[in-house]
Structure formats: C-alpha cells, structure tokens
Design a protein around this motif. Structure first.
Motif, PDB file in Angstrom:
ATOM      1  N   THR A 103      36.085  45.350  27.353  1.00  0.00           N
ATOM      2  CA  THR A 103      34.960  44.645  28.326  1.00  0.00           C
ATOM      3  C   THR A 103      35.088  45.290  29.786  1.00  0.00           C
ATOM      4  O   THR A 103      36.264  45.673  30.169  1.00  0.00           O
ATOM      5  CB  THR A 103      34.914  43.303  28.777  1.00  0.00           C
ATOM      6  OG1 THR A 103      34.978  42.507  27.357  1.00  0.00           O
ATOM      7  CG2 THR A 103      33.733  42.769  29.264  1.00  0.00           C
ATOM      8  N   VAL A 104      34.250  45.912  30.346  1.00  0.00           N
ATOM      9  CA  VAL A 104      34.019  46.753  31.591  1.00  0.00           C
ATOM     10  C   VAL A 104      33.346  45.998  32.691  1.00  0.00           C
ATOM     11  O   VAL A 104      32.320  45.661  32.521  1.00  0.00           O
ATOM     12  CB  VAL A 104      33.455  48.127  31.243  1.00  0.00           C
ATOM     13  CG1 VAL A 104      33.606  48.910  32.540  1.00  0.00           C
ATOM     14  CG2 VAL A 104      34.058  48.656  30.102  1.00  0.00           C
ATOM     15  N   SER A 105      33.923  45.876  33.735  1.00  0.00           N
ATOM     16  CA  SER A 105      33.310  45.197  35.071  1.00  0.00           C
ATOM     17  C   SER A 105      33.373  46.516  36.089  1.00  0.00           C
ATOM     18  O   SER A 105      34.436  47.058  36.368  1.00  0.00           O
ATOM     19  CB  SER A 105      33.821  44.195  35.551  1.00  0.00           C
ATOM     20  OG  SER A 105      33.920  43.133  34.777  1.00  0.00           O
ATOM     21  N   PRO A 106      32.423  47.198  36.552  1.00  0.00           N
ATOM     22  CA  PRO A 106      32.319  48.105  37.464  1.00  0.00           C
ATOM     23  C   PRO A 106      32.620  47.774  38.818  1.00  0.00           C
ATOM     24  O   PRO A 106      32.899  46.496  39.221  1.00  0.00           O
ATOM     25  CB  PRO A 106      30.623  48.707  37.442  1.00  0.00           C
ATOM     26  CG  PRO A 106      30.260  48.052  36.465  1.00  0.00           C
ATOM     27  CD  PRO A 106      30.809  46.830  35.858  1.00  0.00           C
ATOM     28  N   ALA A 107      33.120  48.747  39.636  1.00  0.00           N
ATOM     29  CA  ALA A 107      33.611  48.585  40.747  1.00  0.00           C
ATOM     30  C   ALA A 107      32.818  47.593  41.753  1.00  0.00           C
ATOM     31  O   ALA A 107      33.421  46.765  42.514  1.00  0.00           O
ATOM     32  CB  ALA A 107      34.167  50.057  41.520  1.00  0.00           C
ATOM     33  N   PRO A 108      31.534  47.802  41.952  1.00  0.00           N
ATOM     34  CA  PRO A 108      30.626  47.004  42.697  1.00  0.00           C
ATOM     35  C   PRO A 108      30.914  45.588  42.470  1.00  0.00           C
ATOM     36  O   PRO A 108      30.535  44.679  43.240  1.00  0.00           O
ATOM     37  CB  PRO A 108      29.243  47.590  42.501  1.00  0.00           C
ATOM     38  CG  PRO A 108      29.421  49.112  42.153  1.00  0.00           C
ATOM     39  CD  PRO A 108      30.834  48.778  41.192  1.00  0.00           C
ATOM     40  N   ASP A 109      31.327  45.178  41.228  1.00  0.00           N
ATOM     41  CA  ASP A 109      31.225  43.861  41.061  1.00  0.00           C
ATOM     42  C   ASP A 109      32.610  43.064  41.235  1.00  0.00           C
ATOM     43  O   ASP A 109      32.923  41.882  41.045  1.00  0.00           O
ATOM     44  CB  ASP A 109      31.103  43.639  39.514  1.00  0.00           C
ATOM     45  CG  ASP A 109      29.619  44.054  39.100  1.00  0.00           C
ATOM     46  OD1 ASP A 109      28.858  44.371  39.997  1.00  0.00           O
ATOM     47  OD2 ASP A 109      29.214  43.887  37.922  1.00  0.00           O
ATOM     48  N   THR A 110      33.751  43.850  41.586  1.00  0.00           N
ATOM     49  CA  THR A 110      35.016  43.279  41.578  1.00  0.00           C
ATOM     50  C   THR A 110      35.665  43.253  42.792  1.00  0.00           C
ATOM     51  O   THR A 110      35.161  43.895  43.607  1.00  0.00           O
ATOM     52  CB  THR A 110      35.926  44.229  40.673  1.00  0.00           C
ATOM     53  OG1 THR A 110      36.067  45.597  41.324  1.00  0.00           O
ATOM     54  CG2 THR A 110      35.402  44.587  39.017  1.00  0.00           C
ATOM     55  N   ALA A 111      36.588  42.410  43.154  1.00  0.00           N
ATOM     56  CA  ALA A 111      36.978  41.930  44.442  1.00  0.00           C
ATOM     57  C   ALA A 111      37.801  43.220  44.992  1.00  0.00           C
ATOM     58  O   ALA A 111      37.899  43.317  46.362  1.00  0.00           O
ATOM     59  CB  ALA A 111      37.886  40.620  44.444  1.00  0.00           C
ATOM     60  N   ASP A 112      38.350  43.691  44.265  1.00  0.00           N
ATOM     61  CA  ASP A 112      39.432  45.001  44.764  1.00  0.00           C
ATOM     62  C   ASP A 112      38.634  46.338  44.793  1.00  0.00           C
ATOM     63  O   ASP A 112      39.299  47.154  45.170  1.00  0.00           O
ATOM     64  CB  ASP A 112      40.695  45.112  44.219  1.00  0.00           C
ATOM     65  CG  ASP A 112      40.309  45.473  42.276  1.00  0.00           C
ATOM     66  OD1 ASP A 112      39.156  45.455  41.906  1.00  0.00           O
ATOM     67  OD2 ASP A 112      41.382  45.484  41.595  1.00  0.00           O
ATOM     68  N   GLY A 113      37.393  46.401  44.289  1.00  0.00           N
ATOM     69  CA  GLY A 113      36.456  47.605  44.316  1.00  0.00           C
ATOM     70  C   GLY A 113      37.215  48.468  43.266  1.00  0.00           C
ATOM     71  O   GLY A 113      36.779  49.633  43.515  1.00  0.00           O
ATOM     72  N   LYS A 114      37.658  48.250  42.162  1.00  0.00           N
ATOM     73  CA  LYS A 114      37.949  48.946  41.045  1.00  0.00           C
ATOM     74  C   LYS A 114      37.231  48.552  39.810  1.00  0.00           C
ATOM     75  O   LYS A 114      36.663  47.631  39.620  1.00  0.00           O
ATOM     76  CB  LYS A 114      39.485  49.051  40.720  1.00  0.00           C
ATOM     77  CG  LYS A 114      40.657  49.300  41.716  1.00  0.00           C
ATOM     78  CD  LYS A 114      41.777  49.129  41.365  1.00  0.00           C
ATOM     79  CE  LYS A 114      42.766  49.549  42.666  1.00  0.00           C
ATOM     80  NZ  LYS A 114      44.264  49.543  42.161  1.00  0.00           N
TER      81      LYS A 114
END
Length: 421
Positions: A103-114
């Motif tokens: 499962t992949v969450s792109p950087a714009p969605d994550t709190a640490d920008g990764k």
C-alpha cells in the motif's frame, strides 16, 4: 521535486502456471489445470508497459520473485508426491500482480513528507503469504532513498492485508494532498474477505496520514461472493474520478456521501447493474482497468480485451464516451494470460507517486531496457507449463536460470537469493 505517478508493473515470472490456488478468484479456479504460456504472458506484460510509456507516462517494473521457493517448502516439510497444493504454492508466479505488493501513500499525504510503502502480508492465501520477504527486499532496493521513501514491514499476520488492490486515492492532482480510501471486507460469505479493516487502519497510522483525509469503507459482501476478491475488481479511482460499479460497496449512498464530504471535487462515474451486471463486470474485469491521467490532460481507461469484447460493457463504455464525461478514452490491451489466472491490467501494476529521479533507475523502463527484457524472455522463459510438471528438476533449473539471466541483464544480481522462510 516533480512528483508524478509511476506505474510499476510486475514482469510475469518464468513459473507462470494455472494451478488454481486462489479461492474466490473465479478466473483462476476456472482455468485450474490448464497449460500456461509463461513466455507469451511475459511478452504481453512488456507490450502493455510499452503502450503506457508511448502514451507519455512514466513506467517502472518489478522483477519476478525466486521460484520455486525452496525454503518455504522446507519450512512446510512438504512431500513432492502428496502435497501437490503446497508444491504449486512454492512455484506460484503471483507476485506479477504488483497491486498486491504494498500500500502506497504519496509524500503530499504524509506527516513527514515522505512516500510510505507498507508491504502486504497476503496472509489469506498460502501461495501468496510467503511473497512478502522477497517483495520487501525489492522495494527496499527500488526505493532506497530514505530522504524520500519509508518502506515498512507488513502488518501482523493476524490482520489480512492485500495491499493497493483495496486502496484508492482521490486528489486534484497526483502531486497534491489527497483523500485516501481504504476498502475492507467482512468474513462469513461464500468466499473469504481478504482485506481486514484493522490492517487498513494500521497502515494509515503507519503512514502518518491525517485522519481527516482518510476513509474506511466496507466492500459489498455480495461483490465478494460474486468473485470480487479485491475491491479493484469493482472500483478504481484516479485523481478526482471514482469509477465504480453500483454494487461495489456495502452502502453505496453512505460511501458516496462520506467521500463527497471530504473531497467535494470528486466525480463519481457509477455503472448501474441494469447496464452491466455484477457478474459481467467481474467476468470481464471492466473495473480492473488502469484509469490514467494522460500528459495532455485527458483521462484514459486501459481495459482488458475481454471487456472490450463484451456487448454489455462496450455498449456502456460507448455511451459513457458520448456523454462527454471525465473519462475521454478507452484503450483495450491484451493480457489474456494474466486474465486467465485472475489478474487484469490493474492487478499488474502498483501506482507510486514520486519524483522518478529518487527511484533506483534500474527499475524504470526505457526502450532499450524493454528490448533487453524481451530478449531474455524470448530466449529463456518456458514456452508452456503444465501444472502437473511443477516440481520437476529440469523445469526448476529452467525457471531459475531464466530469472538469473534477467537479473544479470538488469544489473540486479543482488536480488538473486530468497529471503523467504
């Protein structure tokens, strides 16, 4: 950093066969025992990748995993004469369906920008549950830039997790923050529900997603019973568009309301059961399509030829195109070898939004590399495999040598051994 969507397709492995191991996958069980064509299957996959690249899209790939998995068989103390199902499981080429890799969450969605990737445990099906250690190792090589990626171990095996096949993302643009939608099932029907709600919640927390931009939606148990073993058999999303069957979700009205509340720009393209029955949608894999944003701004739907050849599906698609909706092109693709084993165009790819410059370039396709891969496949992949031959020492050598030649051609010999237990 220029973020774009990269589709990573699985190269169909040299052990591709029709053992019919996937309960609830009607195509796989219907073709159990048939003779497969690994060489043709792999070349069909490369042709699909070339076609998407010709559309102006960034295309990546993942390698077949080591097969047969000898360590797995040793761990099970399997007997070659009597434990035919376990033997077949050790030879399975199912890692070709990279929608289940993670499962992949792109950087714009994550709190640490990764960009976060959690490898799927695939615990529901024994022939797939031993994939994750080798998949994890490959992800760690492809996305080794720790400034831009975080690659996670699987969630505990008590919580079934099938990866991106049950995950969708809605956004105004791939490089912008989005709404991540996790679809889960409930057990108790004709076939097992493979995606556990708690697995989805663990992944969302692990990826450090904003709870206000996450939804958890139940899959329709009737869809699971009809053969939609993953949500991507009945629903697919891309940017602002949700393309879905009327019977995809347990409570469609509530699902749409929740999505609109958190992402008002969504355009829901719903196919009514009166136009395309649930059974026909599953048989043709209409929704197991790649819904893509083309460089010129249009959206295209890459469908299997089985969907294009269905009068009900083709009739609905023609009416959709005439209506001037958000999906402007329909592109049929021949992946018949994969389809006969229960995987369409969407099963064969994992979507990763990232800057291509941050990805290990050995996993990104260009024309020369595609030529190189095709030459290896044409020379070394078996032409046919009968499931009765699984376990044969001569076939084992052929399969292992074929993969070794591919690794050498791509300068990825470091992935030669297996990490599976």
């Amino acid at each position: 950093m220029a973020l774009t969507e990269i589709n990573f397709d699985g190269i169909v492995g040299p052990s591709h066969n029709y053992a019919g191991l996937s309960l609830g996958n009607l195509a796989a069980t219907a073709h159990a025992g048939n003779v497969s064509s690994p060489r043709a299957a792999a070349l069909q996959g490369i042709a699909k990748m070339r076609a998407n690249k010709a559309l102006g899209l960034v295309q990546g790939f993942f390698l077949p995993l080591p097969r047969p998995n000898a360590r797995y068989l040793t761990h099970l103390a399997a007997d070659a004469a009597t434990d035919r199902g376990l033997i077949a499981g050790a030879w399975s080429a199912s890692s070709m369906w990279t929608a289940n890799a993670a499962t992949v969450s792109p950087a714009p969605d994550t709190a640490d920008g990764k960009c976060h990737l959690t490898v799927a445990n695939l615990v529901t099906m024994p022939h797939r549950a031993h994939e994750w250690p080798d998949t994890l190792r490959q992800l760690q090589v492809a996305f080794s830039d720790k400034a831009h990626f975080a690659v996670h171990d699987p969630v505990p095996p008590s919580f079934g997790d099938e990866g991106a096949a049950n995950h969708m993302r809605l956004t105004a643009g791939h490089g912008q923050p989005g709404l991540e939608v996790f679809v889960y099932g409930r057990s108790g029907g004709r076939f097992p529900a493979r995606q556990h709600e708690q697995a989805s919640r663990i992944v969302a927390r692990q990826h450090r997603l904003d709870p206000e931009r996450v939804l958890f939606i139940e899959q329709n148990p009737d869809a699971i019973a009809a053969g939609a073993f993953h949500n991507d058999v009945v629903s697919v999303a891309n940017e602002r568009v949700l393309f879905t069957h009327e019977q995809a979700f347990a409570d469609p009205a509530a699902a749409y309301e929740a999505i609109r509340a958190r992402f008002p720009a969504v355009e829901i393209v719903e196919v009514p059961a009166s136009a395309v029955s649930l059974e026909e949608a599953i048989r043709t894999y209409l929704f197991n399509a790649q819904l893509l944003s083309l460089p010129e701004g249009e959206m295209a739907l890459v469908i299997p030829t089985e969907a294009d050849e269905s009068s009900a599906v083709r009739g609905w698609l023609d009416r959709m195109l005439a209506s001037n909706g958000p999906i402007r092109r329909v592109i049929p693709v021949d992946v018949k070898q994969s389809m006969a084993n229960g995987g369409g165009p969407a099963c064969l790819r994992l979507r990763v939004v990232a800057d291509p410059a941050t990805v290990d370039p050995r996993f990104l396709l260009d024309d020369e590399k595609a030529d190189r891969i095709e030459r290896v496949i044409a020379r070394h992949w078996p032409e046919q495999i009968d499931p009765a031959d699984l376990g044969s020492p001569s076939l084992e050598k052929t399969v292992q040598d074929a993969r070794s030649h591919l690794l050498d051609a791509l300068d990825l010999a470091k992935l030669a051994g297996s990490e599976s237990a």
